[in-house]
Scaffold this motif. Sequence first.
Motif, mmCIF file in Angstrom:
data_model
loop_
_atom_site.group_PDB
_atom_site.id
_atom_site.type_symbol
_atom_site.label_atom_id
_atom_site.label_comp_id
_atom_site.label_asym_id
_atom_site.label_seq_id
_atom_site.Cartn_x
_atom_site.Cartn_y
_atom_site.Cartn_z
ATOM 1 N N ASP A 307 0.753 -1.003 0.152
ATOM 2 C CA ASP A 307 -0.019 -0.179 0.263
ATOM 3 C C ASP A 307 0.595 1.196 0.241
ATOM 4 O O ASP A 307 0.927 2.388 -0.505
ATOM 5 N N THR A 308 2.015 1.178 0.917
ATOM 6 C CA THR A 308 3.106 2.158 0.820
ATOM 7 C C THR A 308 3.828 2.656 -0.337
ATOM 8 O O THR A 308 3.950 3.926 -0.987
ATOM 9 N N ALA A 311 1.103 3.838 -3.301
ATOM 10 C CA ALA A 311 0.687 5.541 -2.716
ATOM 11 C C ALA A 311 1.058 6.340 -3.294
ATOM 12 O O ALA A 311 0.329 7.399 -4.241
#
Length: 353
Positions: A307-308, A311
Amino acid sequence: MDKAKAVTALTTSLQKIDLNPGPPGSNIKSKPSNIFADPHFSVSLPKKTKPPSLVGLCLGVVGRHLEDIIADLDEIGINLPADIKMAVAAVARRRKLLNDDVLMSLADTSWEILDVSGSDVSDFGIIKAAEVCRFIRALDISRCSKITATGVSEVVKHCPLLETLRCGGCPRSDSIARRCLSIFKPKLNSLEEDSWEELDTDEIASGAQSLRWLVWPNIDKGSLEDFSAECPRIVVNPKQSPFGFNDDHVPWEALQYITLDDAAVRDIDSTTWAVHGFITKAAPPSPASSSELSVAEKFRLAFMERDTRLAPKRAKNARQHQRRAAREFLLMNTSAKAAVLASQISKSLNSKS
């Protein structure tokens, strides 16, 4: 002739005089000796110890009662010099009092070394410290179970001068270090903009551009091979030699037997962090059957890391979609097109007048 005989006899008599007689009844004659000239003779003289400095004594008192001032450390730390802040942080780490609040209260812009090993500092604290300490050259996050790959990624982003990273030391830290291979590896990002003018500078390349030394004492064979193949410019567990390591000087921060913040507490009495009655918090018992993380925890960390990583791409796609929607609106809407043309004509008329 009589005088010459007398002189000879007197000289012979004087030569027979023993000024260093041996014990009574013994025929052993001792020779005069100089004990200070004898290389085998050593005199143990008391060594002069350097008296502690006034600053060291004051820091020792502060360190012994550090838990009493932690609540007000945010206000106290504003007026402290950078070296004093580092000394207080080093004492707090040794007393198992270093956490996010203490680190953020003491972080200074001039720090070049940061040691949070074995502390309760988490991703939040290390990221906030990295935003302040942008000149960090060496960082020790070993045995920090609350720091994940997300925190390491942000540290790399905010500290472009980072050369030495010390990690590992416990199963959680070892697992995080394995996940950081993609962070340490420099790479070109995928470019999907319509033109070079629309690119941001930080979208062209990413990764730990200046990282050179990785101290991970218990690195496994597979991770070592991966680092050697993917990041050949990063030296893992460097060893100092009289001729240099690959013709490069190994900094003292990259040596395994060195503690980064030892210099900060050199003048402080070691009993400061061995306060009577202080009980060190015991680490939670780990299952004897496994030294790795659970499957659920691995999935959670993998999801957070993915997810990081995605992003920035999601944000970039959103910007692209917004710009394309605006262009399509101008092309499809007659009123909007007429307003744009009217604005251009008005500007041209004003410029001519």
